[in-house]
Design a protein around this motif. Structure first.
Motif, PDB file in Angstrom:
ATOM      1  N   ALA A  99      46.082 -27.452 -45.795  1.00 18.92           N
ATOM      2  CA  ALA A  99      45.916 -28.812 -46.319  1.00 18.92           C
ATOM      3  C   ALA A  99      46.797 -29.819 -45.591  1.00 18.92           C
ATOM      4  O   ALA A  99      46.444 -31.004 -45.477  1.00 18.92           O
ATOM      5  N   HIS A 100      47.928 -29.463 -45.088  1.00 23.26           N
ATOM      6  CA  HIS A 100      48.852 -30.385 -44.419  1.00 23.26           C
ATOM      7  C   HIS A 100      48.735 -30.336 -42.907  1.00 23.26           C
ATOM      8  O   HIS A 100      49.436 -31.072 -42.211  1.00 23.26           O
ATOM      9  N   GLY A 101      47.901 -29.504 -42.351  1.00 22.90           N
ATOM     10  CA  GLY A 101      47.820 -29.383 -40.902  1.00 22.90           C
ATOM     11  C   GLY A 101      46.513 -29.911 -40.348  1.00 22.90           C
ATOM     12  O   GLY A 101      45.634 -30.358 -41.069  1.00 22.90           O
ATOM     13  N   GLY A 102      46.369 -29.844 -39.010  1.00 21.47           N
ATOM     14  CA  GLY A 102      45.178 -30.330 -38.344  1.00 21.47           C
ATOM     15  C   GLY A 102      44.181 -29.212 -38.113  1.00 21.47           C
ATOM     16  O   GLY A 102      44.190 -28.173 -38.781  1.00 21.47           O
ATOM     17  N   SER A 103      43.295 -29.459 -37.113  1.00 21.32           N
ATOM     18  CA  SER A 103      42.225 -28.500 -36.825  1.00 21.32           C
ATOM     19  C   SER A 103      42.779 -27.217 -36.251  1.00 21.32           C
ATOM     20  O   SER A 103      42.294 -26.123 -36.555  1.00 21.32           O
ATOM     21  N   HIS A 104      43.798 -27.359 -35.385  1.00 24.86           N
ATOM     22  CA  HIS A 104      44.367 -26.138 -34.823  1.00 24.86           C
ATOM     23  C   HIS A 104      45.047 -25.313 -35.905  1.00 24.86           C
ATOM     24  O   HIS A 104      45.029 -24.086 -35.887  1.00 24.86           O
ATOM     25  N   ARG A 105      45.630 -25.995 -36.841  1.00 27.14           N
ATOM     26  CA  ARG A 105      46.219 -25.275 -37.954  1.00 27.14           C
ATOM     27  C   ARG A 105      45.126 -24.642 -38.816  1.00 27.14           C
ATOM     28  O   ARG A 105      45.324 -23.566 -39.411  1.00 27.14           O
ATOM     29  N   LEU A 106      43.975 -25.335 -38.927  1.00 31.14           N
ATOM     30  CA  LEU A 106      42.860 -24.774 -39.687  1.00 31.14           C
ATOM     31  C   LEU A 106      42.392 -23.468 -39.069  1.00 31.14           C
ATOM     32  O   LEU A 106      42.139 -22.483 -39.783  1.00 31.14           O
ATOM     33  N   LEU A 107      42.316 -23.455 -37.735  1.00 28.42           N
ATOM     34  CA  LEU A 107      41.901 -22.232 -37.063  1.00 28.42           C
ATOM     35  C   LEU A 107      42.905 -21.099 -37.288  1.00 28.42           C
ATOM     36  O   LEU A 107      42.536 -19.967 -37.596  1.00 28.42           O
ATOM     37  N   ARG A 108      44.176 -21.435 -37.169  1.00 25.81           N
ATOM     38  CA  ARG A 108      45.218 -20.441 -37.400  1.00 25.81           C
ATOM     39  C   ARG A 108      45.212 -19.951 -38.846  1.00 25.81           C
ATOM     40  O   ARG A 108      45.432 -18.758 -39.134  1.00 25.81           O
ATOM     41  N   ALA A 109      44.922 -20.870 -39.804  1.00 23.32           N
ATOM     42  CA  ALA A 109      44.876 -20.478 -41.204  1.00 23.32           C
ATOM     43  C   ALA A 109      43.722 -19.524 -41.463  1.00 23.32           C
ATOM     44  O   ALA A 109      43.848 -18.529 -42.195  1.00 23.32           O
ATOM     45  N   HIS A 110      42.529 -19.843 -40.818  1.00 28.65           N
ATOM     46  CA  HIS A 110      41.394 -18.954 -40.985  1.00 28.65           C
ATOM     47  C   HIS A 110      41.697 -17.571 -40.419  1.00 28.65           C
ATOM     48  O   HIS A 110      41.341 -16.541 -41.027  1.00 28.65           O
ATOM     49  N   GLU A 111      42.375 -17.560 -39.263  1.00 25.46           N
ATOM     50  CA  GLU A 111      42.731 -16.281 -38.669  1.00 25.46           C
ATOM     51  C   GLU A 111      43.707 -15.506 -39.575  1.00 25.46           C
ATOM     52  O   GLU A 111      43.598 -14.284 -39.755  1.00 25.46           O
ATOM     53  N   GLN A 112      44.634 -16.248 -40.131  1.00 19.54           N
ATOM     54  CA  GLN A 112      45.616 -15.581 -41.004  1.00 19.54           C
ATOM     55  C   GLN A 112      44.956 -15.046 -42.263  1.00 19.54           C
ATOM     56  O   GLN A 112      45.267 -13.949 -42.737  1.00 19.54           O
ATOM     57  N   VAL A 113      43.996 -15.854 -42.828  1.00 16.92           N
ATOM     58  CA  VAL A 113      43.293 -15.407 -44.031  1.00 16.92           C
ATOM     59  C   VAL A 113      42.490 -14.157 -43.727  1.00 16.92           C
ATOM     60  O   VAL A 113      42.451 -13.190 -44.511  1.00 16.92           O
ATOM     61  N   SER A 114      41.803 -14.173 -42.546  1.00 21.93           N
ATOM     62  CA  SER A 114      41.018 -12.988 -42.164  1.00 21.93           C
ATOM     63  C   SER A 114      41.924 -11.771 -41.995  1.00 21.93           C
ATOM     64  O   SER A 114      41.575 -10.643 -42.417  1.00 21.93           O
ATOM     65  N   ARG A 115      43.070 -12.004 -41.378  1.00 20.15           N
ATOM     66  CA  ARG A 115      44.009 -10.885 -41.188  1.00 20.15           C
ATOM     67  C   ARG A 115      44.533 -10.361 -42.522  1.00 20.15           C
ATOM     68  O   ARG A 115      44.673  -9.147 -42.729  1.00 20.15           O
ATOM     69  N   LEU A 116      44.798 -11.275 -43.452  1.00 22.21           N
ATOM     70  CA  LEU A 116      45.271 -10.861 -44.764  1.00 22.21           C
ATOM     71  C   LEU A 116      44.211 -10.067 -45.522  1.00 22.21           C
ATOM     72  O   LEU A 116      44.508  -9.083 -46.197  1.00 22.21           O
ATOM     73  N   ARG A 117      42.932 -10.560 -45.376  1.00 25.57           N
ATOM     74  CA  ARG A 117      41.876  -9.834 -46.052  1.00 25.57           C
ATOM     75  C   ARG A 117      41.705  -8.418 -45.474  1.00 25.57           C
ATOM     76  O   ARG A 117      41.530  -7.454 -46.228  1.00 25.57           O
TER      77      ARG A 117
END
Length: 299
Positions: A173-191
């Motif tokens: 929520a506080h980051g940009g698009s690159h952070r969005l990509l990293r967040a998606h990657e982190q969520v996938s890794r967590l899952r």
């Protein structure tokens, strides 16, 4: 000694020595019977029953009187040998008795019993302390495993993943698009990590490990207690074997003064007229001491 002799003669003259009544009388005689009937070629039933069979009356007389003159010397020699052997036997018995009296078990039997009893009590206390310590260690290890099991339980795992997922959403929520990509990657890794780390499987593994540890702990405690019990039983058997009761059952006795029950260790401790109590394996006998200066046997 009885001499049964007759000079030579015909078979009819010597037939009386073949009678059954004569043979039975010779056999029943308490005195030795020496026969000398007829000549060397003559043999009767009486000769076969007698203690010694001489061929002629002359030979019978010679046999009886052969050692007559040396008999006193032989008897005296036998008496001296018997007395010497008896003295040696008594000296050997006194030496063995003195060795037994000098032995520590017979000098102070109660001290030995007390020492073994103290050692047995010490071993018993040690066994109790070690058993209690082993139980405490086992309980501590079980508690540690339970804590680890609770930390790795489903609720704890879900809470940790929720926290990491919430943190990822906040950063998204506080980051940009690159952070969005990293967040998606982190969520996938967590899952993926959550799928791989199935909490039920880990709970099952930890439960099996806990049961194995508890079983090993129970076996170790049982073996330890069994070994200590066997050692205590062996020491108890040894204590029973060397105790005063077993010594008394082997034929020994303990003599004490009736007044004060003091154990007598030497003849000099006894005075004429003392009341004594002699303890055997099956009871006690009271007696009165006489004058110790009375003559001793074989002296």
């Amino acid at each position: 000694m009885v001499l049964l002799v007759r000079g030579g003669g015909s078979l009819e003259d010597l037939w009386a020595f073949n009678e059954e009544v004569v043979a039975r009388a010779i056999a029943a005689s308490r005195l030795p019977v020496v026969t000398g009937i007829g000549h060397e070629v003559d043999t009767s039933i009486a000769d076969l029953v007698a203690d010694y069979f001489a061929h002629t009356p002359t030979e019978a007389a010679q046999v009886v009187t052969r050692n007559w003159r040396t008999a006193p010397e032989g008897i005296e020699s036998a008496r001296l040998r018997l007395a010497r052997e008896l003295r040696n036997l008594m000296a050997h018995a006194r030496g063995r008795l003195a060795a037994v009296e000098r032995h520590e078990t017979f000098r102070r039997p109660l001290d030995r019993v007390r020492t073994l009893q103290q050692h047995l009590d010490h071993q018993d206390r040690t066994l109790g302390h070690l058993t209690a310590a082993a139980v405490r260690v086992g309980r501590w290890r079980v508690g540690e495993l339970q804590n680890r099991l609770e930390q790795l339980g489903p609720a704890f795992v879900f809470a940790r993943f929720r926290a990491r997922l919430s943190d990822a959403r906040q950063r998204l929520a506080h980051g940009g698009s690159h952070r969005l990509l990293r967040a998606h990657e982190q969520v996938s890794r967590l899952r993926a990590e959550f799928v791989r780390a199935d909490p039920r499987h880990r709970v099952r593994l930890l439960g099996e490990r806990l049961r194995t540890v508890c079983s090993r702990l129970d076996c170790a405690v049982d073996v330890f207690q069994q070994r200590r019990a066997e050692r205590i039983e062996a020491m108890a058997r040894f204590l029973h074997a060397v105790g005063p009761e077993q010594v008394l059952r082997r034929g020994f006795s303990i003599t004490m003064k009736k007044k004060g029950r003091a154990i007598l260790r030497a003849a000099a401790d006894v005075r004429p007229g003392d009341r004594l109590v002699t303890r055997f394996a099956d009871g006690e006998v009271e007696s009165t001491a006489e004058d110790p200066r009375q003559p001793k046997l074989f002296e």
